[in-house]
Design an enzyme around this catalytic site. Sequence first.
Site, short mmCIF file in Angstrom:
data_model
loop_
_atom_site.label_atom_id
_atom_site.label_comp_id
_atom_site.label_asym_id
_atom_site.label_seq_id
_atom_site.Cartn_x
_atom_site.Cartn_y
_atom_site.Cartn_z
N LYS A 87 119.97 -49.19 32.75
CA LYS A 87 118.64 -48.73 33.15
C LYS A 87 118.12 -47.74 32.11
CE LYS A 87 116.47 -47.35 37.51
NZ LYS A 87 116.73 -46.68 38.78
C1 E4P Z 1 114.06 -47.10 41.02
O1 E4P Z 1 114.92 -47.71 40.43
C2 E4P Z 1 114.19 -45.71 41.45
O2 E4P Z 1 115.54 -45.41 41.65
C3 E4P Z 1 113.50 -45.44 42.76
O3 E4P Z 1 112.95 -46.59 43.32
C4 E4P Z 1 112.66 -44.24 42.79
O4 E4P Z 1 112.15 -44.08 44.10
P1 E4P Z 1 111.52 -42.72 44.63
O5 E4P Z 1 110.14 -42.60 44.07
O6 E4P Z 1 111.51 -42.88 46.12
O7 E4P Z 1 112.41 -41.61 44.15
#
Ligand code: E4P
Length: 217
Positions: A87
């Site tokens: 990622k």
């Molecule tokens: C995506 O990969 C992120 O981990 C996540 O969806 C972020 O979500 P949030 O805005 O609820 O922290």
Amino acid sequence: MKFFIDTANLEQIKEAQDLGVLDGVTTNPSLMAKEGITGHQNIIDHYVKICKIVDGDVSAEVISTDFKGMIKEGEALSKLHPQIVVKIPMILEGVKAIKYFSNKSIKTNCTLVFSVGQALIAAKAGATYVSPFIGRLDDVSTDGLNLISEIVTVYENYGFKTQILAASIRHTMHIIDCAKIGADVMTGPLSSIKGLLKHPLTDIGLEKFLADFKKGN
Ligand code: E4P
């Protein structure tokens, strides 16, 4: 539509896996910290634990913000387990890293995407997944679902293979709306997934069926 769970909580990952509809997991440093997982080795060990629970892709985020650092970290992460997807944040050095991993057939998830332009460049670089954060856009009075819709159009126009991973899903309706628009994947909390199966008429109907069955026995 693939269902990913957005958590580092092993119990919730197991529960989603046992439901039989889970296709993968996304994590981020904040989700790790929320579970009290800190320190390089503990985080690495946790990724492996997650991979052992689920069958699908598990996103593991790099912490470096320079190309060399991302490559070093990403290569180490990808060697941890075949299910690991590296990622990488949508920054200039991140785009170069995505291209590097794409050339090596290492899967990537381009994270922290908030615009069509960012999604376009992620696809050009060969990202496996692009993660537009719809909940965080909604938080600042911007239509997150509209972004998903625009990315779907742009990717369809050119036949990009990058999968649109609707991230920062906050509730069940986000999932339904993303499914209608045509997002390839959604990642959200367990509660958003379980919300899909609930309907009061189902519960009322079942209660009546069971009561009527008892009457005849
Ligand atoms: C995506 O990969 C992120 O981990 C996540 O969806 C972020 O979500 P949030 O805005 O609820 O922290």
